[in-house]
Scaffold this motif. Structure first.
Motif, PDB file in Angstrom:
ATOM      1  N   GLY A 105      31.427  51.408   6.540  1.00  0.00           N
ATOM      2  CA  GLY A 105      30.877  50.967   5.269  1.00  0.00           C
ATOM      3  C   GLY A 105      31.883  50.331   4.334  1.00  0.00           C
ATOM      4  O   GLY A 105      31.515  49.935   3.219  1.00  0.00           O
ATOM      5  N   MET A 106      33.145  50.223   4.753  1.00  0.00           N
ATOM      6  CA  MET A 106      34.186  49.625   3.922  1.00  0.00           C
ATOM      7  C   MET A 106      34.650  48.300   4.512  1.00  0.00           C
ATOM      8  O   MET A 106      34.820  48.188   5.727  1.00  0.00           O
ATOM      9  CB  MET A 106      35.383  50.573   3.812  1.00  0.00           C
ATOM     10  CG  MET A 106      35.109  51.839   3.020  1.00  0.00           C
ATOM     11  SD  MET A 106      36.523  52.980   3.049  1.00  0.00           S
ATOM     12  CE  MET A 106      36.360  53.669   4.707  1.00  0.00           C
ATOM     13  N   THR A 107      34.877  47.313   3.655  1.00  0.00           N
ATOM     14  CA  THR A 107      35.515  46.093   4.110  1.00  0.00           C
ATOM     15  C   THR A 107      36.939  46.435   4.534  1.00  0.00           C
ATOM     16  O   THR A 107      37.657  47.134   3.827  1.00  0.00           O
ATOM     17  CB  THR A 107      35.545  45.035   2.995  1.00  0.00           C
ATOM     18  OG1 THR A 107      34.214  44.798   2.547  1.00  0.00           O
ATOM     19  CG2 THR A 107      36.150  43.743   3.500  1.00  0.00           C
ATOM     20  N   THR A 108      37.345  45.937   5.701  1.00  0.00           N
ATOM     21  CA  THR A 108      38.620  46.363   6.294  1.00  0.00           C
ATOM     22  C   THR A 108      39.348  45.168   6.889  1.00  0.00           C
ATOM     23  O   THR A 108      38.752  44.354   7.598  1.00  0.00           O
ATOM     24  CB  THR A 108      38.363  47.418   7.386  1.00  0.00           C
ATOM     25  OG1 THR A 108      37.708  48.546   6.793  1.00  0.00           O
ATOM     26  CG2 THR A 108      39.659  47.873   8.040  1.00  0.00           C
ATOM     27  N   TYR A 109      40.626  45.066   6.574  1.00  0.00           N
ATOM     28  CA  TYR A 109      41.476  44.070   7.222  1.00  0.00           C
ATOM     29  C   TYR A 109      41.916  44.649   8.556  1.00  0.00           C
ATOM     30  O   TYR A 109      42.467  45.755   8.617  1.00  0.00           O
ATOM     31  CB  TYR A 109      42.696  43.769   6.352  1.00  0.00           C
ATOM     32  CG  TYR A 109      43.650  42.762   6.959  1.00  0.00           C
ATOM     33  CD1 TYR A 109      43.374  41.401   6.921  1.00  0.00           C
ATOM     34  CD2 TYR A 109      44.827  43.171   7.578  1.00  0.00           C
ATOM     35  CE1 TYR A 109      44.238  40.466   7.467  1.00  0.00           C
ATOM     36  CE2 TYR A 109      45.703  42.253   8.133  1.00  0.00           C
ATOM     37  CZ  TYR A 109      45.419  40.903   8.079  1.00  0.00           C
ATOM     38  OH  TYR A 109      46.277  39.994   8.630  1.00  0.00           O
ATOM     39  N   GLU A 157      38.708  40.155   8.396  1.00  0.00           N
ATOM     40  CA  GLU A 157      38.006  41.236   7.715  1.00  0.00           C
ATOM     41  C   GLU A 157      36.747  41.596   8.486  1.00  0.00           C
ATOM     42  O   GLU A 157      36.056  40.725   9.011  1.00  0.00           O
ATOM     43  CB  GLU A 157      37.660  40.845   6.280  1.00  0.00           C
ATOM     44  CG  GLU A 157      38.875  40.703   5.386  1.00  0.00           C
ATOM     45  CD  GLU A 157      38.522  40.472   3.921  1.00  0.00           C
ATOM     46  OE1 GLU A 157      37.308  40.458   3.603  1.00  0.00           O
ATOM     47  OE2 GLU A 157      39.445  40.322   3.105  1.00  0.00           O
ATOM     48  N   GLU A 158      36.472  42.888   8.543  1.00  0.00           N
ATOM     49  CA  GLU A 158      35.255  43.385   9.185  1.00  0.00           C
ATOM     50  C   GLU A 158      34.849  44.679   8.510  1.00  0.00           C
ATOM     51  O   GLU A 158      35.562  45.203   7.651  1.00  0.00           O
ATOM     52  CB  GLU A 158      35.486  43.601  10.682  1.00  0.00           C
ATOM     53  CG  GLU A 158      36.591  44.583  11.020  1.00  0.00           C
ATOM     54  CD  GLU A 158      36.853  44.672  12.514  1.00  0.00           C
ATOM     55  OE1 GLU A 158      36.428  45.677  13.110  1.00  0.00           O
ATOM     56  OE2 GLU A 158      37.477  43.742  13.059  1.00  0.00           O
ATOM     57  N   ALA A 159      33.700  45.198   8.877  1.00  0.00           N
ATOM     58  CA  ALA A 159      33.216  46.447   8.297  1.00  0.00           C
ATOM     59  C   ALA A 159      33.714  47.626   9.114  1.00  0.00           C
ATOM     60  O   ALA A 159      33.758  47.582  10.342  1.00  0.00           O
ATOM     61  CB  ALA A 159      31.691  46.453   8.256  1.00  0.00           C
TER      62      ALA A 159
END
Length: 274
Positions: free
Chosen positions: A35-39, A30-32
């Motif tokens: 502005g959204m947490t993203t897989y 997971e990373e940003a």
């Protein structure tokens, strides 16, 4: 868990909420992103062929979703799966409640909900909260964030159910997306959502999908085939229900094969146009 009720006019049919949970260990992280947490999953050297994965209503956290994203990554793409719902995805226990059974007498969704202690999510407010006016800017923000990475080359969009329609919208003229695949899109507006398509677009749908019936499929095909110079394909899977490409029963040979075939079709389409 407290009992909840189904909103009878939520706009989502039983099949939108049906399916099976898959088992496995996702290998991404997971990373940003914007502005959204993203897989994210894949080798960073493959960002020259990136994919934005637009989920169904069960969101980016669902194991099925992450495992499928990993499949695309193993095929040579870098895949982004943003949490477009900010944690407010429909809970996965709903899948345990509403798995479709063709051999059983038909039940309404509400009947199935009331027969279990785990009553499903109230969808009416959810649909309103995540309407197009809210969700489309977030999706476009994700596209812009991916494009801001200098390592990004071609970018494809792959959407499922709720996300399928947005994949089609990203295939419109002027989009920063190079190609799109829409799996069993929900709430598709015909002809308005499809007329502006100007990028290579593939669509899959089952012939038992109540969200896009065969009349709608015929209209979709007619619109896309009329577009000279815009590659397209619409594939109808016999006997398949809504959500089959990501929520099919892997213990059922036919459903497993159709899920695998759709993944191979997606990979082939993206290899051709990215």
């Amino acid at each position: 868990m407290s009992s909840q009720t189904i909103a009878p006019n939520s706009g989502i049919s039983d099949c939108c909420l049906s399916g099976h949970l898959h088992v496995g260990n996702p290998i991404g992280q997971e990373e940003a992103l914007g502005g959204m947490t993203t897989y994210t999953t894949g080798d960073v050297k493959n960002k020259n062929k990136s994919i934005l994965f637009i989920t169904d209503i069960f969101g980016y956290h669902l194991t099925n979703t992450r495992l499928l994203a990993d499949e695309y990554a193993k095929a040579g793409f870098y895949v982004y799966v943003p949490d477009l719902f900010d944690g407010d995805y429909v809970p996965e226990y709903v899948l345990d409640v509403v798995a479709p059974k063709d051999t059983a007498p038909p039940k309404s969704f509400t009947e199935k909900a009331l027969s279990t202690a785990k009553a499903p999510f109230d969808l009416g407010p959810w649909v309103v909260k995540h309407r197009e006016a809210v969700s489309l800017p977030l999706i476009k923000n994700a596209v812009e964030a991916i494009r801001a990475d200098p390592a990004t080359g071609k970018l494809g969009a792959v959407g499922f159910c709720w996300g399928g329609r947005y994949a089609i919208l990203l295939a419109h003229a002027g989009s920063q997306v190079d190609a799109a695949v829409a799996h069993h899109p929900s709430f598709l507006g015909l002809p308005d959502d499809v007329e502006p398509v100007a990028k290579p677009l593939a669509v899959t749908v089952g012939d038992k999908d109540s969200m896009l019936d065969q009349k709608g499929v015929a209209q979709l095909k007619e619109i896309l085939t009329s577009k000279a110079g815009v590659p397209s394909e619409v594939t109808v899977y016999p006997g398949a229900h809504h959500g089959f490409t990501v929520r099919g029963d892997l213990n059922n040979e036919t459903e497993r094969e159709q899920k695998e075939q759709a993944a191979e079709q997606t990979i082939a389409w993206m290899r051709k146009y990215l």
